[in-house]
Design a protein around this motif. Structure first.
Motif, mmCIF file in Angstrom:
data_model
loop_
_atom_site.group_PDB
_atom_site.id
_atom_site.type_symbol
_atom_site.label_atom_id
_atom_site.label_comp_id
_atom_site.label_asym_id
_atom_site.label_seq_id
_atom_site.Cartn_x
_atom_site.Cartn_y
_atom_site.Cartn_z
ATOM 1 N N GLY A 206 0.825 -1.192 0.000
ATOM 2 C CA GLY A 206 0.000 0.000 0.000
ATOM 3 C C GLY A 206 0.864 1.248 0.000
ATOM 4 O O GLY A 206 1.951 1.248 -0.560
ATOM 5 N N PHE A 207 0.369 2.300 0.668
ATOM 6 C CA PHE A 207 1.125 3.551 0.686
ATOM 7 C C PHE A 207 0.888 4.292 1.999
ATOM 8 O O PHE A 207 -0.118 4.097 2.681
ATOM 9 C CB PHE A 207 0.733 4.445 -0.495
ATOM 10 N N HIS A 208 1.864 5.123 2.353
ATOM 11 C CA HIS A 208 1.797 5.970 3.539
ATOM 12 C C HIS A 208 1.446 7.387 3.096
ATOM 13 O O HIS A 208 2.071 7.921 2.187
ATOM 14 C CB HIS A 208 3.140 6.016 4.275
ATOM 15 N N TYR A 209 0.461 7.974 3.765
ATOM 16 C CA TYR A 209 0.080 9.364 3.500
ATOM 17 C C TYR A 209 -0.195 10.032 4.837
ATOM 18 O O TYR A 209 -1.041 9.573 5.602
ATOM 19 C CB TYR A 209 -1.145 9.422 2.590
ATOM 20 N N LYS A 210 0.535 11.091 5.116
ATOM 21 C CA LYS A 210 0.410 11.849 6.363
ATOM 22 C C LYS A 210 0.471 10.959 7.594
ATOM 23 O O LYS A 210 -0.358 11.022 8.494
ATOM 24 C CB LYS A 210 -0.869 12.678 6.365
ATOM 25 N N GLY A 211 1.468 10.078 7.612
ATOM 26 C CA GLY A 211 1.718 9.250 8.779
ATOM 27 C C GLY A 211 0.810 8.053 8.956
ATOM 28 O O GLY A 211 0.889 7.361 9.971
ATOM 29 N N ARG A 212 -0.045 7.764 7.999
ATOM 30 C CA ARG A 212 -0.965 6.639 8.104
ATOM 31 C C ARG A 212 -0.797 5.727 6.893
ATOM 32 O O ARG A 212 -0.555 6.194 5.790
ATOM 33 C CB ARG A 212 -2.398 7.142 8.171
ATOM 34 N N PHE A 213 -0.946 4.416 7.119
ATOM 35 C CA PHE A 213 -0.798 3.437 6.050
ATOM 36 C C PHE A 213 -2.162 3.131 5.447
ATOM 37 O O PHE A 213 -3.139 2.899 6.161
ATOM 38 C CB PHE A 213 -0.168 2.149 6.592
ATOM 39 N N TYR A 214 -2.255 3.127 4.103
ATOM 40 C CA TYR A 214 -3.486 2.851 3.372
ATOM 41 C C TYR A 214 -3.257 1.697 2.408
ATOM 42 O O TYR A 214 -2.160 1.533 1.873
ATOM 43 C CB TYR A 214 -3.935 4.072 2.562
ATOM 44 N N THR A 215 -4.313 0.926 2.157
ATOM 45 C CA THR A 215 -4.267 -0.149 1.177
ATOM 46 C C THR A 215 -5.284 0.147 0.081
ATOM 47 O O THR A 215 -5.939 1.186 0.091
ATOM 48 C CB THR A 215 -4.605 -1.512 1.822
ATOM 49 N N TYR A 216 -5.447 -0.784 -0.860
ATOM 50 C CA TYR A 216 -6.390 -0.576 -1.953
ATOM 51 C C TYR A 216 -7.827 -0.438 -1.459
ATOM 52 O O TYR A 216 -8.646 0.207 -2.097
ATOM 53 C CB TYR A 216 -6.289 -1.710 -2.980
ATOM 54 N N ARG A 217 -8.132 -0.997 -0.303
ATOM 55 C CA ARG A 217 -9.493 -0.903 0.234
ATOM 56 C C ARG A 217 -9.852 0.520 0.671
ATOM 57 O O ARG A 217 -11.026 0.841 0.813
ATOM 58 C CB ARG A 217 -9.653 -1.854 1.408
ATOM 59 N N ASN B 189 -9.701 10.744 -9.707
ATOM 60 C CA ASN B 189 -10.133 11.668 -10.752
ATOM 61 C C ASN B 189 -8.909 12.386 -11.329
ATOM 62 O O ASN B 189 -8.050 12.838 -10.573
ATOM 63 C CB ASN B 189 -11.124 12.677 -10.175
ATOM 64 N N VAL B 190 -8.850 12.503 -12.640
ATOM 65 C CA VAL B 190 -7.763 13.214 -13.322
ATOM 66 C C VAL B 190 -8.371 14.350 -14.129
ATOM 67 O O VAL B 190 -9.313 14.142 -14.889
ATOM 68 C CB VAL B 190 -6.972 12.270 -14.251
ATOM 69 N N THR B 191 -7.824 15.559 -13.951
ATOM 70 C CA THR B 191 -8.291 16.721 -14.701
ATOM 71 C C THR B 191 -7.107 17.406 -15.357
ATOM 72 O O THR B 191 -5.960 17.147 -15.016
ATOM 73 C CB THR B 191 -9.018 17.733 -13.793
ATOM 74 N N GLY B 192 -7.385 18.322 -16.274
ATOM 75 C CA GLY B 192 -6.334 19.069 -16.950
ATOM 76 C C GLY B 192 -5.911 18.383 -18.230
ATOM 77 O O GLY B 192 -6.626 17.596 -18.819
ATOM 78 N N LEU C 1 2.296 7.348 -11.030
ATOM 79 C CA LEU C 1 1.487 7.507 -9.830
ATOM 80 C C LEU C 1 -0.004 7.403 -10.153
ATOM 81 O O LEU C 1 -0.769 6.767 -9.427
ATOM 82 C CB LEU C 1 1.798 8.841 -9.154
ATOM 83 N N LYS C 2 -0.412 7.992 -11.262
ATOM 84 C CA LYS C 2 -1.810 7.918 -11.695
ATOM 85 C C LYS C 2 -2.212 6.466 -11.955
ATOM 86 O O LYS C 2 -3.261 6.009 -11.493
ATOM 87 C CB LYS C 2 -2.015 8.756 -12.953
ATOM 88 N N ASN C 3 -1.373 5.724 -12.669
ATOM 89 C CA ASN C 3 -1.664 4.319 -12.958
ATOM 90 C C ASN C 3 -1.701 3.482 -11.681
ATOM 91 O O ASN C 3 -2.512 2.559 -11.565
ATOM 92 C CB ASN C 3 -0.658 3.751 -13.943
ATOM 93 N N TYR C 4 -0.838 3.811 -10.727
ATOM 94 C CA TYR C 4 -0.835 3.100 -9.453
ATOM 95 C C TYR C 4 -2.185 3.254 -8.751
ATOM 96 O O TYR C 4 -2.782 2.279 -8.304
ATOM 97 C CB TYR C 4 0.298 3.634 -8.568
ATOM 98 N N LYS D 74 -7.774 1.345 -7.374
ATOM 99 C CA LYS D 74 -9.225 1.510 -7.478
ATOM 100 C C LYS D 74 -9.853 0.302 -8.156
ATOM 101 O O LYS D 74 -10.913 -0.168 -7.742
ATOM 102 C CB LYS D 74 -9.543 2.796 -8.250
ATOM 103 N N GLN D 75 -9.215 -0.221 -9.195
ATOM 104 C CA GLN D 75 -9.735 -1.404 -9.886
ATOM 105 C C GLN D 75 -9.733 -2.614 -8.966
ATOM 106 O O GLN D 75 -10.645 -3.438 -9.015
ATOM 107 C CB GLN D 75 -8.929 -1.695 -11.146
#
Length: 105
Positions: free
Chosen positions: A24-35, A41-44, A91-94, A99-100
């Protein structure tokens, strides 16, 4: 496979954004998984830098600007016409794959 993404502010200093690991990944000190990934969303584009927004459970939001993204401390070269770079695409593909995986379950 550990990747450290950071965001460059005002072109002078960078701030850590997230760290991608095997499970998974760490964001702001917390670990997240695919769940934990609820929406991606991608814009631009079309000459403008793309932006990626990832909504996590708990209503947290990760916002990524393609022109300011760095990988392991190195700034990516952004295309003039596309407004995009390979680091942002990876990163977008990750996040799209996470999400898939969440939808498949």
């Amino acid at each position: 496979m550990e990747k450290n993404y950071s965001v460059r502010h005002l072109g002078l200093f960078s701030r850590p954004l997230l760290k991608v690991e095997e499970g998974g990944f760490h964001y702001k000190g917390r670990f997240y998984t695919y769940r934990d990934v609820e929406a991606v969303n991608v814009t631009g584009g079309l000459g403008q830098p793309q932006r990626l927004s990832v909504r996590l459970k708990g209503r947290k939001l990760i916002l990524v600007h393609a022109g300011a993204l760095e990988l392991n401390g190195k700034k990516a070269k952004t295309g003039f016409f596309s407004g995009n770079n390979q680091v942002f695409e990876d990163l977008k593909n990750y996040f799209l794959e996470l999400k898939q995986q969440n939808i498949a379950i």
